[in-house]
Motif scaffolding. Sequence first.
Motif, short mmCIF file in Angstrom:
data_model
loop_
_atom_site.label_atom_id
_atom_site.label_comp_id
_atom_site.label_asym_id
_atom_site.label_seq_id
_atom_site.Cartn_x
_atom_site.Cartn_y
_atom_site.Cartn_z
N VAL A 95 -20.09 2.60 -37.64
CA VAL A 95 -20.03 3.98 -38.13
C VAL A 95 -18.96 4.77 -37.36
CG1 VAL A 95 -21.34 6.15 -38.19
CG2 VAL A 95 -22.40 4.02 -39.00
N ALA A 96 -18.80 4.44 -36.08
CA ALA A 96 -17.81 5.14 -35.24
C ALA A 96 -16.39 5.00 -35.79
CB ALA A 96 -17.87 4.61 -33.81
N LEU A 97 -16.17 3.98 -36.61
CA LEU A 97 -14.84 3.80 -37.22
C LEU A 97 -14.54 4.88 -38.25
CD1 LEU A 97 -15.05 -0.06 -37.61
CD2 LEU A 97 -13.62 1.20 -35.98
N ALA A 98 -15.53 5.64 -38.65
CA ALA A 98 -15.30 6.78 -39.52
C ALA A 98 -15.16 8.08 -38.71
CB ALA A 98 -16.44 6.92 -40.54
N PHE A 99 -15.33 7.98 -37.41
CA PHE A 99 -15.28 9.16 -36.54
C PHE A 99 -14.08 9.11 -35.60
CE2 PHE A 99 -19.58 9.18 -38.11
CZ PHE A 99 -19.93 10.52 -38.17
N GLY A 100 -12.95 8.70 -36.11
CA GLY A 100 -11.72 8.78 -35.33
C GLY A 100 -11.24 7.47 -34.74
N ALA A 101 -12.10 6.45 -34.68
CA ALA A 101 -11.66 5.17 -34.12
C ALA A 101 -10.95 4.36 -35.20
CB ALA A 101 -12.85 4.39 -33.57
N ASP A 102 -9.96 3.57 -34.78
CA ASP A 102 -9.24 2.71 -35.72
C ASP A 102 -9.40 1.25 -35.32
OD1 ASP A 102 -7.53 3.58 -33.41
OD2 ASP A 102 -6.21 2.05 -34.24
N ASP A 103 -10.20 1.00 -34.29
CA ASP A 103 -10.27 -0.34 -33.72
C ASP A 103 -11.69 -0.61 -33.25
OD1 ASP A 103 -8.12 -2.46 -32.38
OD2 ASP A 103 -9.99 -2.27 -31.24
N LEU A 104 -12.16 -1.81 -33.54
CA LEU A 104 -13.54 -2.16 -33.19
C LEU A 104 -13.61 -2.87 -31.84
CD1 LEU A 104 -16.45 -2.00 -34.25
CD2 LEU A 104 -15.96 -3.90 -35.78
N GLY A 105 -12.50 -2.85 -31.11
CA GLY A 105 -12.52 -3.47 -29.78
C GLY A 105 -12.51 -4.97 -29.87
N SER A 106 -13.29 -5.59 -29.02
CA SER A 106 -13.17 -7.03 -28.84
C SER A 106 -14.40 -7.80 -29.32
CB SER A 106 -12.94 -7.32 -27.36
OG SER A 106 -13.06 -8.69 -27.11
N VAL A 107 -14.14 -8.89 -30.04
CA VAL A 107 -15.18 -9.90 -30.24
C VAL A 107 -15.25 -10.63 -28.91
CG1 VAL A 107 -15.88 -11.98 -31.47
CG2 VAL A 107 -14.61 -10.20 -32.66
N MET A 108 -16.13 -10.22 -28.05
CA MET A 108 -16.15 -10.78 -26.70
C MET A 108 -16.96 -12.06 -26.71
SD MET A 108 -16.75 -7.62 -24.22
CE MET A 108 -16.07 -6.04 -24.61
N THR A 109 -16.34 -13.11 -26.30
CA THR A 109 -17.11 -14.35 -26.22
C THR A 109 -17.90 -14.38 -24.93
OG1 THR A 109 -15.13 -15.39 -25.36
CG2 THR A 109 -15.56 -15.65 -27.69
N GLU A 110 -17.61 -13.43 -24.07
CA GLU A 110 -18.37 -13.34 -22.83
C GLU A 110 -18.34 -11.89 -22.37
OE1 GLU A 110 -17.03 -15.93 -19.72
OE2 GLU A 110 -18.22 -14.95 -18.18
N GLU A 111 -19.47 -11.43 -21.88
CA GLU A 111 -19.54 -10.07 -21.38
C GLU A 111 -20.62 -10.07 -20.31
OE1 GLU A 111 -19.97 -6.31 -20.30
OE2 GLU A 111 -21.70 -7.26 -21.24
N ASN A 112 -20.34 -9.52 -19.14
CA ASN A 112 -21.30 -9.60 -18.04
C ASN A 112 -21.72 -8.26 -17.46
OD1 ASN A 112 -21.00 -12.57 -17.87
ND2 ASN A 112 -18.93 -12.03 -17.24
N VAL A 113 -20.90 -7.25 -17.63
CA VAL A 113 -21.13 -6.01 -16.89
C VAL A 113 -22.13 -5.11 -17.59
CG1 VAL A 113 -20.04 -3.97 -15.91
CG2 VAL A 113 -18.86 -6.17 -15.82
N VAL A 114 -21.88 -4.86 -18.89
CA VAL A 114 -22.80 -4.02 -19.66
C VAL A 114 -24.15 -4.73 -19.80
CG1 VAL A 114 -23.22 -2.98 -21.92
CG2 VAL A 114 -20.97 -2.79 -20.88
#
Lengths: 373, 370
Positions: free
Chosen positions: A315-334
């Motif tokens: 939904v945020a892509l309709a609120f000014g964002a043009d990019d969905l970031g990363s398909v992260m195959t790994e994420e540890n911090v969040v």
Amino acid sequence: MTLTVRSSRPPRAAAPVRRILEQALAGARISDIDAVTLLRSRELVAVGRAADELRARKTDPAKVTFVVDRNVNYTNVCKTDCDFCAFYRRPGDRAEGYLLPKAVIFRKIEETLAIGGTGLLMQGGHHPDLAIEFYEDLFRSIKSRYRIHLHALSPPEIHHISRRSRLPVAETLTRLRDAGLDSIPGGGAEILVERVRRLIAPKKTKAQEWLHVMREAHRLGISTTATMMYGHVETLEERVEHLRRIRELQDELHGFRAFISWTFQPDGTRLGPRVERFPTSFDYLLTQAVSRIYLDNVDHIQSSWVTQGMKIGQVALAFGADDLGSVMTEENVVSAAGTTHRASTDDFVRAIRALGKVPVQRDTLYREVRVFD
Amino acid sequence: MATVGASVPTLDTVREKVEAGDRLDFEDGLALLESDDLLALGELADLARRLRGGTDDVYFVQNLYLNQTNVCRVKCKFCAFARTAKQEGAYTISIAELVEDAARQHELTGFTEIHMVNGESPHVTFEWYVETVRALHAALPDVHLKLYTASEIHHMSTLSGLGYEEILRELRDAGLGSLPGGGAEIFADRVRRLVAPGKEHPDRWFEVHDIAHRLGLPTHCTMLYGHVETYEERVDHLLRLRDQQDRTGGFLAFVPLAFHPENTVFERRGWAFTSGAEDLKMMAVSRLLLDNIPNLKAYWIMMGLPLASVALHFGANDVQGTVVREEIFRAAGSTIGSEQKIDELVRHVKDAGRVPVQRDTLYRELRRWE
């Protein structure tokens, strides 16, 4: 999925908000006070419509981009003790502290390349034993083996390395770049206001130091992103002060290619219990839309599905964002802070198409890799 | 563009109709669903809501969800809840147990409504239903009983040989307050044949609600979207509800329900959840087309509270309930905790710039957070 059925009317809002949005849509810069007014308003749809219109002027409105990369955290050992972090371990923690061997990093890179990934986002703790030679050696050994974009070391890590090795920031950056560093992630910015940093991360790189690293990087032609982690102890005015510092530096050197904001994730952190009011997704969307409007000199705004989940991330892509970031195959911090959302390239493509947009895989520098027609 | 003739509706022509208070038609509904201008849809839905007298009030009810049995004769393909009597996990709770549980829950939370729907068990009688209602009403006389979908009323008719009217009269006299809106799915025959071939004809759903309204029993209505239906079939569904409301006026609220594929045959076929944008669009279009149904629910158990609070700017004015227990959607893998504090609902509503109002089932105000 037809672009013919669009509204031609301007956003509908009450007087003060409408004036600010009209001003922004007319191409004028909005002031700090105006940004606070927008953040304080609850006119989510009107602010979002203006942000979406401004996004359409900056980037192709028919497309939404994303990157396939891997978030590799080479170490969780950190001497900085930030209260908002659930990921780090103190130096000397033999049970849970780690430093990834090269072989493990290589394997992660090979897995990333195998699924069509183009980049490596590598960040870690401020490990007291690691001087610049460690990074130079690591980067060279990666670059001699693999064709992969190395998006690594947020400003606090650069700052830490420069102090550890007693080098000026510019020289630290030059040496790292020569060893293979391609671009720098905008992490560690949190809120670039000293009052806030003293409260949540007193030992961390100061706001001026963060900006100094970025300024030096931009001078050297190293592209970076900028981030904001909010929704803890900062005021709305301080959120805008953060945005102003980004906008001012961008006016100087135009080295930020994207801005990414997300809300503080509290689980397992010392800061969590001290936060009186956590932002909702409503706040998140509004803040992101305001950042698009306020940061009139930044091209790309990324939404944060990792912290908000895929429904709000889309939904945020309709609120000014043009990019969905990363398909992260790994994420540890969040995920260490209790938030785990998973998504694949298929999920990204489906979410983007459901908005009536064309999904485009990009590389870290926003060059098209694959168009999902 | 040459291909767009003057007769094709656009968001601008739809807005003119909304501003003039004109009714939207089938083509308008289709144009709205086909638009990808998500925020303009939200803005228009909010405008329509306000022009029809909507305020900043956002409602919720303190309620208890019960399922007395999951044994079901119907094999709907979208359902992860139903069991046959001999299947593992099948249960039927006795009337005494059900009432005792409800009374205990009531002491804990003080809910004002019981929402109960069940599988259509062939192993019970109509008297069992009447007894259940009577016993709940006797134990909790101040609690509104919102029980049994139209499908279940039809099932009672099959079990007893009685007509809908007689059944509804008996249930009403035993203490039934209103009917929930489930079992509507998508009304189009084609879709029913595909996803719920064992279910009665959609005309029966309308018959039950029509009679209920004429007997003074208010009801709710729903649509289960995001499976095999087309946009045309969604619009058709909404317009059928609008026609019914014109005739009898007894629908209190409409609830769009996004299909959850988990643990259904559709999951094995690789189906995914509807996206957030699709949920918001459906919300907005529901508000715009259903000009005669006062309340539109952003059912947070299905869409998540974060998205539900955004939906308040896309035409919704109700976030449903606190929901102490919820089993149908849990069985389908919804991981959102069903026990939500009022505080959290209030915080999300306030954050969206709206005024939280606790209501009873009939939308009478009980408490307000200014």
